[in-house]
Design a protein around this motif. Structure first.
Motif, PDB file in Angstrom:
ATOM      1  N   SER A 106      63.271  55.278  87.981  1.00  0.00           N
ATOM      2  CA  SER A 106      62.332  54.380  88.474  1.00  0.00           C
ATOM      3  C   SER A 106      60.992  54.825  87.991  1.00  0.00           C
ATOM      4  O   SER A 106      60.161  53.914  87.456  1.00  0.00           O
ATOM      5  CB  SER A 106      62.272  54.086  89.834  1.00  0.00           C
ATOM      6  OG  SER A 106      61.877  54.999  90.396  1.00  0.00           O
ATOM      7  N   MET A 109      60.752  54.596  83.956  1.00  0.00           N
ATOM      8  CA  MET A 109      60.516  53.410  83.418  1.00  0.00           C
ATOM      9  C   MET A 109      59.051  52.953  83.543  1.00  0.00           C
ATOM     10  O   MET A 109      58.526  52.063  82.687  1.00  0.00           O
ATOM     11  CB  MET A 109      61.491  52.511  84.210  1.00  0.00           C
ATOM     12  CG  MET A 109      62.986  52.449  83.879  1.00  0.00           C
ATOM     13  SD  MET A 109      63.906  51.456  84.923  1.00  0.00           S
ATOM     14  CE  MET A 109      65.646  51.790  84.358  1.00  0.00           C
ATOM     15  N   ALA A 110      58.417  53.377  84.785  1.00  0.00           N
ATOM     16  CA  ALA A 110      56.824  53.309  84.923  1.00  0.00           C
ATOM     17  C   ALA A 110      56.044  53.712  83.966  1.00  0.00           C
ATOM     18  O   ALA A 110      55.285  53.045  83.502  1.00  0.00           O
ATOM     19  CB  ALA A 110      56.460  53.681  86.347  1.00  0.00           C
ATOM     20  N   MET A 112      57.249  54.533  80.867  1.00  0.00           N
ATOM     21  CA  MET A 112      57.366  53.731  79.599  1.00  0.00           C
ATOM     22  C   MET A 112      56.260  52.584  79.388  1.00  0.00           C
ATOM     23  O   MET A 112      55.756  52.445  78.239  1.00  0.00           O
ATOM     24  CB  MET A 112      58.823  53.645  79.408  1.00  0.00           C
ATOM     25  CG  MET A 112      59.870  54.634  79.075  1.00  0.00           C
ATOM     26  SD  MET A 112      61.712  53.981  78.916  1.00  0.00           S
ATOM     27  CE  MET A 112      61.458  52.969  77.737  1.00  0.00           C
ATOM     28  N   LYS A 113      56.332  51.922  80.592  1.00  0.00           N
ATOM     29  CA  LYS A 113      55.601  50.840  80.485  1.00  0.00           C
ATOM     30  C   LYS A 113      53.958  51.114  80.227  1.00  0.00           C
ATOM     31  O   LYS A 113      53.464  50.420  79.308  1.00  0.00           O
ATOM     32  CB  LYS A 113      55.613  49.898  81.795  1.00  0.00           C
ATOM     33  CG  LYS A 113      56.842  49.234  82.167  1.00  0.00           C
ATOM     34  CD  LYS A 113      56.752  48.601  83.360  1.00  0.00           C
ATOM     35  CE  LYS A 113      58.287  47.760  83.537  1.00  0.00           C
ATOM     36  NZ  LYS A 113      58.014  47.107  84.875  1.00  0.00           N
ATOM     37  N   LEU A 114      53.573  52.155  80.561  1.00  0.00           N
ATOM     38  CA  LEU A 114      52.276  52.646  80.406  1.00  0.00           C
ATOM     39  C   LEU A 114      52.056  53.052  78.888  1.00  0.00           C
ATOM     40  O   LEU A 114      50.974  52.567  78.252  1.00  0.00           O
ATOM     41  CB  LEU A 114      51.846  53.908  81.087  1.00  0.00           C
ATOM     42  CG  LEU A 114      51.841  54.022  82.434  1.00  0.00           C
ATOM     43  CD1 LEU A 114      51.432  55.276  83.256  1.00  0.00           C
ATOM     44  CD2 LEU A 114      50.738  53.068  82.974  1.00  0.00           C
ATOM     45  N   GLU A 116      54.185  51.320  76.489  1.00  0.00           N
ATOM     46  CA  GLU A 116      54.443  49.959  75.718  1.00  0.00           C
ATOM     47  C   GLU A 116      55.780  50.600  75.118  1.00  0.00           C
ATOM     48  O   GLU A 116      55.883  50.212  73.873  1.00  0.00           O
ATOM     49  CB  GLU A 116      53.564  49.521  75.064  1.00  0.00           C
ATOM     50  CG  GLU A 116      52.225  48.950  76.058  1.00  0.00           C
ATOM     51  CD  GLU A 116      51.204  48.468  75.028  1.00  0.00           C
ATOM     52  OE1 GLU A 116      51.128  48.588  73.778  1.00  0.00           O
ATOM     53  OE2 GLU A 116      50.322  47.594  75.401  1.00  0.00           O
ATOM     54  N   GLU A 118      59.449  51.008  74.399  1.00  0.00           N
ATOM     55  CA  GLU A 118      61.070  50.090  74.483  1.00  0.00           C
ATOM     56  C   GLU A 118      62.258  51.175  74.336  1.00  0.00           C
ATOM     57  O   GLU A 118      62.196  52.243  74.017  1.00  0.00           O
ATOM     58  CB  GLU A 118      61.147  48.902  73.293  1.00  0.00           C
ATOM     59  CG  GLU A 118      59.733  48.162  73.329  1.00  0.00           C
ATOM     60  CD  GLU A 118      59.602  47.101  74.567  1.00  0.00           C
ATOM     61  OE1 GLU A 118      60.745  46.829  75.236  1.00  0.00           O
ATOM     62  OE2 GLU A 118      58.580  46.870  74.809  1.00  0.00           O
ATOM     63  N   LYS A 119      63.457  50.481  74.723  1.00  0.00           N
ATOM     64  CA  LYS A 119      64.734  51.078  74.522  1.00  0.00           C
ATOM     65  C   LYS A 119      64.758  51.697  73.076  1.00  0.00           C
ATOM     66  O   LYS A 119      64.662  50.731  72.142  1.00  0.00           O
ATOM     67  CB  LYS A 119      65.801  50.493  74.925  1.00  0.00           C
ATOM     68  CG  LYS A 119      65.976  50.540  76.488  1.00  0.00           C
ATOM     69  CD  LYS A 119      67.377  49.674  76.875  1.00  0.00           C
ATOM     70  CE  LYS A 119      67.942  49.950  78.350  1.00  0.00           C
ATOM     71  NZ  LYS A 119      69.077  49.363  78.601  1.00  0.00           N
ATOM     72  N   GLY A 124      61.373  56.720  75.318  1.00  0.00           N
ATOM     73  CA  GLY A 124      62.071  56.374  76.090  1.00  0.00           C
ATOM     74  C   GLY A 124      63.562  57.545  76.115  1.00  0.00           C
ATOM     75  O   GLY A 124      63.987  57.978  77.188  1.00  0.00           O
ATOM     76  N   GLN A 208      47.781  53.858  89.205  1.00  0.00           N
ATOM     77  CA  GLN A 208      49.258  53.327  89.401  1.00  0.00           C
ATOM     78  C   GLN A 208      50.051  54.151  90.207  1.00  0.00           C
ATOM     79  O   GLN A 208      51.007  53.858  90.848  1.00  0.00           O
ATOM     80  CB  GLN A 208      49.664  53.275  87.941  1.00  0.00           C
ATOM     81  CG  GLN A 208      49.337  51.893  87.108  1.00  0.00           C
ATOM     82  CD  GLN A 208      50.141  51.114  86.268  1.00  0.00           C
ATOM     83  OE1 GLN A 208      51.394  51.399  86.451  1.00  0.00           O
ATOM     84  NE2 GLN A 208      49.577  50.599  85.141  1.00  0.00           N
ATOM     85  N   TYR A 386      69.313  54.580  77.587  1.00  0.00           N
ATOM     86  CA  TYR A 386      68.331  54.951  77.120  1.00  0.00           C
ATOM     87  C   TYR A 386      68.279  56.179  75.943  1.00  0.00           C
ATOM     88  O   TYR A 386      67.311  56.227  75.063  1.00  0.00           O
ATOM     89  CB  TYR A 386      66.926  55.304  78.065  1.00  0.00           C
ATOM     90  CG  TYR A 386      66.361  53.952  78.896  1.00  0.00           C
ATOM     91  CD1 TYR A 386      65.227  53.560  78.235  1.00  0.00           C
ATOM     92  CD2 TYR A 386      67.061  53.753  79.818  1.00  0.00           C
ATOM     93  CE1 TYR A 386      64.804  52.252  78.926  1.00  0.00           C
ATOM     94  CE2 TYR A 386      66.585  52.501  80.621  1.00  0.00           C
ATOM     95  CZ  TYR A 386      65.314  52.026  80.070  1.00  0.00           C
ATOM     96  OH  TYR A 386      64.948  50.831  80.917  1.00  0.00           O
TER      97      TYR A 386
END
Length: 420
Positions: A106, A109-110, A112-114, A116, A118-119, A124, A208, A386
């Motif tokens: 978890s 994944m956070a 990875m969002k920072l 941007e 992707e799989k 990733g 965050q 991933y």
């Protein structure tokens, strides 16, 4: 897709059925067949799982993760290092590799969002393959996972030597530190990130991961109990209180009505199958010993090893790489240890070798892996989708070699100071 069936249910039922057959045919006495259920190792596992449930309910693992990541830096390189450090620290408070990996996934994944990502991106792939592999190997360096719990018990039960929680931790501490930094650098080398700076401003990134919720009475009690447990574990050579007693006492403390940290609903959520598996495996070993089957296995399978194990400079690579390749055939690391550790310990005792020294190396050799089927944690991490299997092979082979060199230095230049 993450596998829905737990491998431990099949293994556990097979072991229990085996004990039933021993009992039915009168091959051994019931007190030997079911000795694993009164062995303190099985109760150590139950106590450790209660501690993990207590820590998870209080939000302690997330607080630890947020504190480390918020303070270590905002670049991808620093965040990656932070995740690996968090992975190691969580092994103390969450004694289940699968549970640690779910928490780490978890957080990954956070991150990875920072960025941007992707799989299929290097970010990733690098994040997930590194936390998956390190989660699998860290619980060999600390008595936290099923493999290390069983190994310690078999070294003491079949080898006749005492290995304290603190001694185990101290023996592998240098390797732990080297593994953290090696995993970090290897991930950056094998999976160079598409970008090193996050899409958000540095202050927004820290915000965050900064803990916003206040400490509740429950979280304070859970943190105190978990911290005290770890202190008592690491100092067990001084006060000589069994780690099993400490773990079970802490778990029962959390269940007391006036403490109000855990209740019956939390207890029902605990996966008790590994408890029965540990107890059954120890009972199997005692039956083999009592019936003389262990001596037959020892003479039949490892009779030619004495010249190789008598000299420690030869014994170390033989044990490390022997365990590594033997693991391929037995698939699960638990199967590898259960089928080999009692035989190896009996051999060491009968040939006047050091069971503790041999057992520690053999147990750690189960940590090196190349394929997902070798560990339930690797299967779980691979199931997120991933990273590819070739990614696991690359980082697994590199870290297996690094750990071979790191452990070798510890074995010959550091372990003698610990009395090993």
């Amino acid at each position: 897709e993450i596998p829905k069936r737990d491998w431990s249910s099949d293994v556990c039922s097979s072991d229990l059925f085996g004990l039933l057959l021993f009992w039915f045919f009168g091959l051994a006495k019931p007190d030997a067949i079911f000795s694993g259920f009164v062995n303190d190792t099985a109760w150590f596992y139950l106590g450790a799982m209660l501690i993990g449930a207590m820590a998870a309910k209080s939000g302690l693992p997330q607080r630890i993760a947020n504190a480390i990541i918020a303070g270590i830096g905002v670049t991808y390189s620093r965040l990656l290092l932070g995740l690996i450090v968090v992975d190691f620290v969580l092994t103390f408070v969450v004694p289940s590799g699968a549970a640690v990996l779910v928490i780490m996934a978890s957080i990954a994944m956070a991150v990875m969002k920072l960025f941007e990502a992707e799989k299929g991106s290097n970010i990733g792939r690098g994040l997930f393959v590194s936390i998956t592999y390190t989660t699998s190997i860290f619980n060999k360096m600390i008595i936290a996972g099923t493999a290390s719990i069983i190994s310690r018990s078999m070294i003491e039960q079949n080898g006749g030597v005492e290995i304290s929680w603190g001694l185990w931790f101290a023996a592998f501490l240098p390797v732990s530190v080297i593994t953290i930094f090696a995993a970090w650098r290897l991930t950056l080398l094998l999976f160079p990130p598409e970008r090193n700076e996050p899409a958000l401003h540095a202050d927004d990134v820290r915000a965050q991961f900064r803990e916003r919720s206040s400490w509740t009475p429950m979280s304070r009690k859970a943190a105190f109990a978990s911290g005290l447990t770890i202190v008592l574990w690491t100092t067990d050579q001084l006060h000589h209180i069994s780690p099993s007693i400490v773990a079970f006492a802490a778990g029962l403390f959390a269940l007391l009505p006036f403490v109000d940290v855990l209740d019956e609903r939390d207890f029902k959520k605990i996966n008790l199958l590994p408890f029965f598996f540990v107890a059954s495996a120890l009972g199997m070993g005692e039956v083999l010993k009592e019936t003389g089957a262990l001596a037959i296995l020892t003479s039949g399978f490892v009779s030619g090893l004495e010249p190789l194990l008598a000299d420690k400079w030869i014994a170390y690579p033989v044990l490390y790489w022997g365990g590594f390749f033997y693991h391929f055939a037995t698939a699960s690391e638990i199967s590898m240890l259960v089928t080999s550790m009692p035989v190896l310990m009996e051999f060491a005792r009968s040939h006047n070798l050091d069971p503790g020294w041999i057992g520690l190396i053999w147990s750690f050799s189960s940590g090196g892996k190349l394929f997902a089927y070798e560990s339930a944690v690797l299967v779980l991490g691979y199931g997120y989708g991933y990273f590819r299997h070739t990614d696991l092979i690359k980082i697994g082979l590199a870290l297996t070699i690094v750990d071979f060199l790191a452990l070798g230095l510890s074995v010959f230049f550091y372990w003698p100071a610990l009395g090993l």
